[in-house]
Design a protein around this motif. Structure first.
Motif, PDB file in Angstrom:
ATOM      1  N   GLU A 151      45.438  44.852  39.349  1.00 43.24           N
ATOM      2  CA  GLU A 151      44.232  44.031  39.194  1.00 43.24           C
ATOM      3  C   GLU A 151      44.531  42.559  39.471  1.00 43.24           C
ATOM      4  OE1 GLU A 151      41.450  45.439  39.165  1.00 43.24           O
ATOM      5  OE2 GLU A 151      42.052  47.444  38.549  1.00 43.24           O
ATOM      6  N   SER A 152      45.718  42.099  39.116  1.00 45.19           N
ATOM      7  CA  SER A 152      46.106  40.714  39.425  1.00 45.19           C
ATOM      8  C   SER A 152      46.099  40.479  40.929  1.00 45.19           C
ATOM      9  CB  SER A 152      47.501  40.412  38.869  1.00 45.19           C
ATOM     10  OG  SER A 152      47.520  40.509  37.479  1.00 45.19           O
ATOM     11  N   THR A 153      46.666  41.421  41.650  1.00 45.99           N
ATOM     12  CA  THR A 153      46.692  41.319  43.110  1.00 45.99           C
ATOM     13  C   THR A 153      45.279  41.329  43.677  1.00 45.99           C
ATOM     14  OG1 THR A 153      48.847  42.401  43.177  1.00 45.99           O
ATOM     15  CG2 THR A 153      47.555  42.420  45.214  1.00 45.99           C
ATOM     16  N   GLU A 154      44.428  42.177  43.140  1.00 45.48           N
ATOM     17  CA  GLU A 154      43.053  42.254  43.625  1.00 45.48           C
ATOM     18  C   GLU A 154      42.286  40.960  43.357  1.00 45.48           C
ATOM     19  OE1 GLU A 154      41.450  45.905  42.050  1.00 45.48           O
ATOM     20  OE2 GLU A 154      42.847  47.108  43.239  1.00 45.48           O
ATOM     21  N   VAL A 155      42.576  40.295  42.246  1.00 45.84           N
ATOM     22  CA  VAL A 155      41.943  38.997  41.964  1.00 45.84           C
ATOM     23  C   VAL A 155      42.390  37.973  43.000  1.00 45.84           C
ATOM     24  CG1 VAL A 155      41.920  37.043  40.344  1.00 45.84           C
ATOM     25  CG2 VAL A 155      41.522  39.364  39.505  1.00 45.84           C
ATOM     26  N   ILE A 156      43.661  37.970  43.320  1.00 48.82           N
ATOM     27  CA  ILE A 156      44.180  37.021  44.309  1.00 48.82           C
ATOM     28  C   ILE A 156      43.523  37.246  45.666  1.00 48.82           C
ATOM     29  CG2 ILE A 156      46.253  36.367  45.611  1.00 48.82           C
ATOM     30  CD1 ILE A 156      47.805  37.005  42.935  1.00 48.82           C
ATOM     31  N   VAL A 157      43.446  38.492  46.081  1.00 51.12           N
ATOM     32  CA  VAL A 157      42.818  38.809  47.367  1.00 51.12           C
ATOM     33  C   VAL A 157      41.344  38.414  47.347  1.00 51.12           C
ATOM     34  CG1 VAL A 157      42.160  40.692  48.918  1.00 51.12           C
ATOM     35  CG2 VAL A 157      44.469  40.626  47.945  1.00 51.12           C
ATOM     36  N   ALA A 158      40.656  38.735  46.260  1.00 52.27           N
ATOM     37  CA  ALA A 158      39.229  38.410  46.153  1.00 52.27           C
ATOM     38  C   ALA A 158      38.999  36.903  46.185  1.00 52.27           C
ATOM     39  CB  ALA A 158      38.650  39.008  44.871  1.00 52.27           C
ATOM     40  N   ALA A 159      39.915  36.148  45.607  1.00 55.94           N
ATOM     41  CA  ALA A 159      39.771  34.691  45.580  1.00 55.94           C
ATOM     42  C   ALA A 159      39.899  34.083  46.972  1.00 55.94           C
ATOM     43  CB  ALA A 159      40.804  34.079  44.643  1.00 55.94           C
ATOM     44  N   ASN A 217      38.715  35.530  49.654  1.00 57.94           N
ATOM     45  CA  ASN A 217      37.539  35.933  50.423  1.00 57.94           C
ATOM     46  C   ASN A 217      36.335  35.069  50.053  1.00 57.94           C
ATOM     47  OD1 ASN A 217      38.988  38.014  51.645  1.00 57.94           O
ATOM     48  ND2 ASN A 217      38.444  39.480  50.053  1.00 57.94           N
ATOM     49  N   PRO A 218      35.402  34.915  50.984  1.00 55.99           N
ATOM     50  CA  PRO A 218      34.197  34.136  50.669  1.00 55.99           C
ATOM     51  C   PRO A 218      33.305  34.886  49.674  1.00 55.99           C
ATOM     52  CG  PRO A 218      34.020  35.117  52.854  1.00 55.99           C
ATOM     53  CD  PRO A 218      35.403  35.420  52.356  1.00 55.99           C
ATOM     54  N   GLY A 219      32.512  34.152  48.958  1.00 54.48           N
ATOM     55  CA  GLY A 219      31.594  34.751  47.993  1.00 54.48           C
ATOM     56  C   GLY A 219      32.263  34.958  46.648  1.00 54.48           C
ATOM     57  N   ASP A 220      31.439  35.122  45.632  1.00 55.61           N
ATOM     58  CA  ASP A 220      31.945  35.227  44.265  1.00 55.61           C
ATOM     59  C   ASP A 220      31.852  36.626  43.669  1.00 55.61           C
ATOM     60  OD1 ASP A 220      32.472  32.523  44.338  1.00 55.61           O
ATOM     61  OD2 ASP A 220      30.594  31.968  43.342  1.00 55.61           O
ATOM     62  N   ASP A 221      31.088  37.514  44.276  1.00 58.27           N
ATOM     63  CA  ASP A 221      30.862  38.830  43.677  1.00 58.27           C
ATOM     64  C   ASP A 221      32.156  39.613  43.489  1.00 58.27           C
ATOM     65  OD1 ASP A 221      28.184  38.257  43.568  1.00 58.27           O
ATOM     66  OD2 ASP A 221      27.632  39.542  45.256  1.00 58.27           O
ATOM     67  N   GLU A 222      32.961  39.689  44.524  1.00 55.91           N
ATOM     68  CA  GLU A 222      34.217  40.442  44.447  1.00 55.91           C
ATOM     69  C   GLU A 222      35.172  39.804  43.439  1.00 55.91           C
ATOM     70  OE1 GLU A 222      37.792  42.124  47.340  1.00 55.91           O
ATOM     71  OE2 GLU A 222      36.407  40.623  48.127  1.00 55.91           O
ATOM     72  N   LEU A 223      35.248  38.476  43.447  1.00 51.50           N
ATOM     73  CA  LEU A 223      36.123  37.778  42.503  1.00 51.50           C
ATOM     74  C   LEU A 223      35.672  38.020  41.067  1.00 51.50           C
ATOM     75  CD1 LEU A 223      38.468  35.896  41.864  1.00 51.50           C
ATOM     76  CD2 LEU A 223      36.924  33.960  42.296  1.00 51.50           C
TER      77      LEU A 223
END
Length: 106
Positions: free
Chosen positions: A42-50, A52-58
């Motif tokens: 989940e930490s890695t997924e937060v980094i990747v999401a951050a 990317n554009p937009g806030d939904d994934e983050l």
């Protein structure tokens, strides 16, 4: 809507009184290594999401990370109050980033 402390208490209750078939029960049954693996993922997924554009994934991935960190705290017996106390100790303190060693090889 739950706040973090309420969610922590719910997770703590679920550990004490497992709800068979729930994801929380699954994590506690699998144990610390599984919980740590999920926190890492989940930490890695937060980094990747951050990145990317937009806030939904983050937002989504951060919620997952926070949930798994709370599961980890319950598993290890670290109370939410301990975390609040640690944060309170840091409140208002200045940090001199120059005193910290440089991170290399990222």
């Amino acid at each position: 809507m739950q706040n973090m402390e309420e969610l922590y208490e719910l997770i703590k209750q679920r550990k004490a009184t497992p709800k068979k078939g729930s994801y929380t029960d699954y994590l506690f049954t699998k144990g610390l290594d599984k919980i740590l693996k999920k926190v890492g993922e989940e930490s890695t997924e937060v980094i990747v999401a951050a990145k990317n554009p937009g806030d939904d994934e983050l937002t989504y991935e951060t919620a997952d990370l926070l949930y798994h960190v709370l599961v980890l705290l319950v598993e290890r017996g670290v109370s939410f109050d301990q975390i609040k106390q640690e944060l309170a100790k840091r409140e208002g303190k200045m940090s001199d980033y120059k005193d910290r060693p440089e991170i290399k090889n990222l």
